[in-house]
Write a protein that holds these residues in place. Structure first.
Motif, PDB file in Angstrom:
ATOM      1  N   THR A 136       0.789  -1.234   0.000  1.00  0.00           N
ATOM      2  CA  THR A 136       0.000   0.000   0.000  1.00  0.00           C
ATOM      3  C   THR A 136       0.818   1.280   0.000  1.00  0.00           C
ATOM      4  O   THR A 136       0.306   2.342  -0.369  1.00  0.00           O
ATOM      5  N   ARG A 137       2.087   1.213   0.434  1.00  0.00           N
ATOM      6  CA  ARG A 137       2.897   2.422   0.556  1.00  0.00           C
ATOM      7  C   ARG A 137       4.295   2.230  -0.040  1.00  0.00           C
ATOM      8  O   ARG A 137       4.892   1.157   0.088  1.00  0.00           O
ATOM      9  N   GLN A 151      -1.191  -1.075  -9.474  1.00  0.00           N
ATOM     10  CA  GLN A 151      -2.622  -1.072  -9.797  1.00  0.00           C
ATOM     11  C   GLN A 151      -3.309   0.141  -9.177  1.00  0.00           C
ATOM     12  O   GLN A 151      -4.153   0.785  -9.819  1.00  0.00           O
ATOM     13  N   ALA A 152      -2.959   0.457  -7.936  1.00  0.00           N
ATOM     14  CA  ALA A 152      -3.571   1.600  -7.254  1.00  0.00           C
ATOM     15  C   ALA A 152      -3.243   2.920  -7.954  1.00  0.00           C
ATOM     16  O   ALA A 152      -4.028   3.872  -7.907  1.00  0.00           O
ATOM     17  N   ALA A 210       4.390  11.381 -10.157  1.00  0.00           N
ATOM     18  CA  ALA A 210       3.758  10.158 -10.653  1.00  0.00           C
ATOM     19  C   ALA A 210       3.466   9.172  -9.538  1.00  0.00           C
ATOM     20  O   ALA A 210       2.513   8.389  -9.622  1.00  0.00           O
ATOM     21  N   LEU A 211       4.280   9.195  -8.464  1.00  0.00           N
ATOM     22  CA  LEU A 211       4.155   8.195  -7.402  1.00  0.00           C
ATOM     23  C   LEU A 211       3.638   8.749  -6.071  1.00  0.00           C
ATOM     24  O   LEU A 211       3.459   7.988  -5.121  1.00  0.00           O
ATOM     25  N   ARG A 212       3.381  10.033  -6.000  1.00  0.00           N
ATOM     26  CA  ARG A 212       3.118  10.681  -4.714  1.00  0.00           C
ATOM     27  C   ARG A 212       1.926  10.111  -3.955  1.00  0.00           C
ATOM     28  O   ARG A 212       1.921  10.090  -2.724  1.00  0.00           O
ATOM     29  N   ASP A 213       0.896   9.631  -4.664  1.00  0.00           N
ATOM     30  CA  ASP A 213      -0.293   9.123  -3.971  1.00  0.00           C
ATOM     31  C   ASP A 213      -0.008   7.859  -3.163  1.00  0.00           C
ATOM     32  O   ASP A 213      -0.809   7.491  -2.297  1.00  0.00           O
ATOM     33  N   ALA A 214       1.117   7.199  -3.437  1.00  0.00           N
ATOM     34  CA  ALA A 214       1.444   5.969  -2.712  1.00  0.00           C
ATOM     35  C   ALA A 214       2.601   6.151  -1.731  1.00  0.00           C
ATOM     36  O   ALA A 214       2.977   5.206  -1.035  1.00  0.00           O
TER      37      ALA A 214
END
Length: 312
Positions: free
Chosen positions: A221-222, A238-239, A285-289
């Motif tokens: 998740t992170r 996928q997230a 591009a990756l900040r949400d995770a």
């Protein structure tokens, strides 16, 4: 140039590409570590140094407390040795890098040492200066019993100097791709060497978010950070919208699917190009995770540069 930047100008620092393998089985985990320090070394040996190692160096059954002189070939100046740091001790044990020492290495890996490594290099016949061409290691953490971390370490100067850059990039990428297609890699990052194998993001995060052992099990998740060469798990990919969304971000030069569903991400063809806008694009591009936490500015003392992290 500010005072902090000027202190670091011209300095070279160690880079660490670290791959996190999730494997609950103790025996299989030890075998993965053994493969990394043997077959992984062979994959990294693009210069043909292994055949030039001393043919029959003396192996110490209990390990030596210092690098054995028999690890170096006097005729051709090639050296190779194994090192093991047993758990719950401050000892470091050594043996030459030779087939006769591999049972010793396998035995120690079965007992999950704190770390173990393989170092291959050359000695300048005139100055006596040692240059490590291959430096692979594994780490086990008693707080993370289901994981083993595989590391490839090199001086960043190898990736930036005109006379070594092309070979160093080819050797590094070939070795990491070999491992990524062979093992269950659930996270990977490229960072300067920090305590505990911290990512750049962890190094400058306040509070619990800066602790690698806390963040490692969150791989579904992170993300512990973002970097030039990295691996993200299938769940996180996928997230984030999958490969199409990451390609649409234009943040990556290469996006390579791996057998376990993870993605190998390469931001720029060359490490020296991973600066400024390239770093910002990868973070976006990756900040949400990414792991959460307030970032703190680096202390005004000499240390690795902060070009691989965005503080805003």
């Amino acid at each position: 140039m500010d005072a902090f930047a000027s202190m670091n100008a011209g300095l070279s620092h160690a880079l660490r590409v670290e791959l996190t393998v999730h494997e609950p089985n103790d025996s299989l985990r030890a075998d993965i570590a053994f493969q990394w320090l043997t077959e992984g070394v062979a994959a990294a040996d693009t210069e043909g140094l292994l055949p030039a190692l001393p043919e029959s160096p003396r192996v110490v059954e209990t390990g030596s407390k210092k690098v054995p002189t028999s690890a170096a070939g006097r005729r051709n100046g090639v050296f190779g040795f194994l090192d093991v740091s047993p758990a719950d001790t401050f000892d470091v044990l050594y043996n030459p890098y030779t087939a006769a020492a591999l049972p010793w290495l396998r035995d120690h890996l079965a007992r999950a040492p704190a770390s173990a490594g393989a170092r291959i290099g050359t000695i300048d016949p005139h100055s006596g200066r040692e240059t490590r061409h291959i430096s692979l290691s594994v780490t086990f953490d008693e707080d993370l019993p289901d994981y083993v971390k595989l590391a490839y370490t090199l001086d960043e100067a190898e990736l930036t100097a005109p006379d070594t850059s092309a070979a160093a990039h080819a050797r590094l990428l070939a070795t990491i791709r070999w491992a990524a297609h062979r093992f269950d890699i659930v996270f990977g990052h490229t960072s300067y060497e920090h305590a505990g194998g911290a990512t750049e993001q962890e190094r400058y995060t306040r509070g619990p978010g800066r602790v690698p052992s806390i963040n490692t099990p969150l791989w579904r998740t992170r993300l512990r950070g973002y970097s030039w060469l990295s691996v993200i798990s299938a769940d996180i990919a996928q997230a984030l919208g999958g490969r199409p969304a990451l390609e649409a971000s234009a943040a990556f030069h290469e996006i390579e699917p791996l057998p376990n569903g993870s993605l190998l991400l390469l931001a720029t063809p060359r490490f020296p190009d991973y600066r400024g806008d390239a770093v910002i694009a990868v973070k976006r591009a990756l900040r949400d995770a990414l792991i959460e936490g307030e970032l703190r500015l680096p202390p005004p003392v000499p240390g690795p540069p902060t070009t691989m992290i965005v503080f805003e």
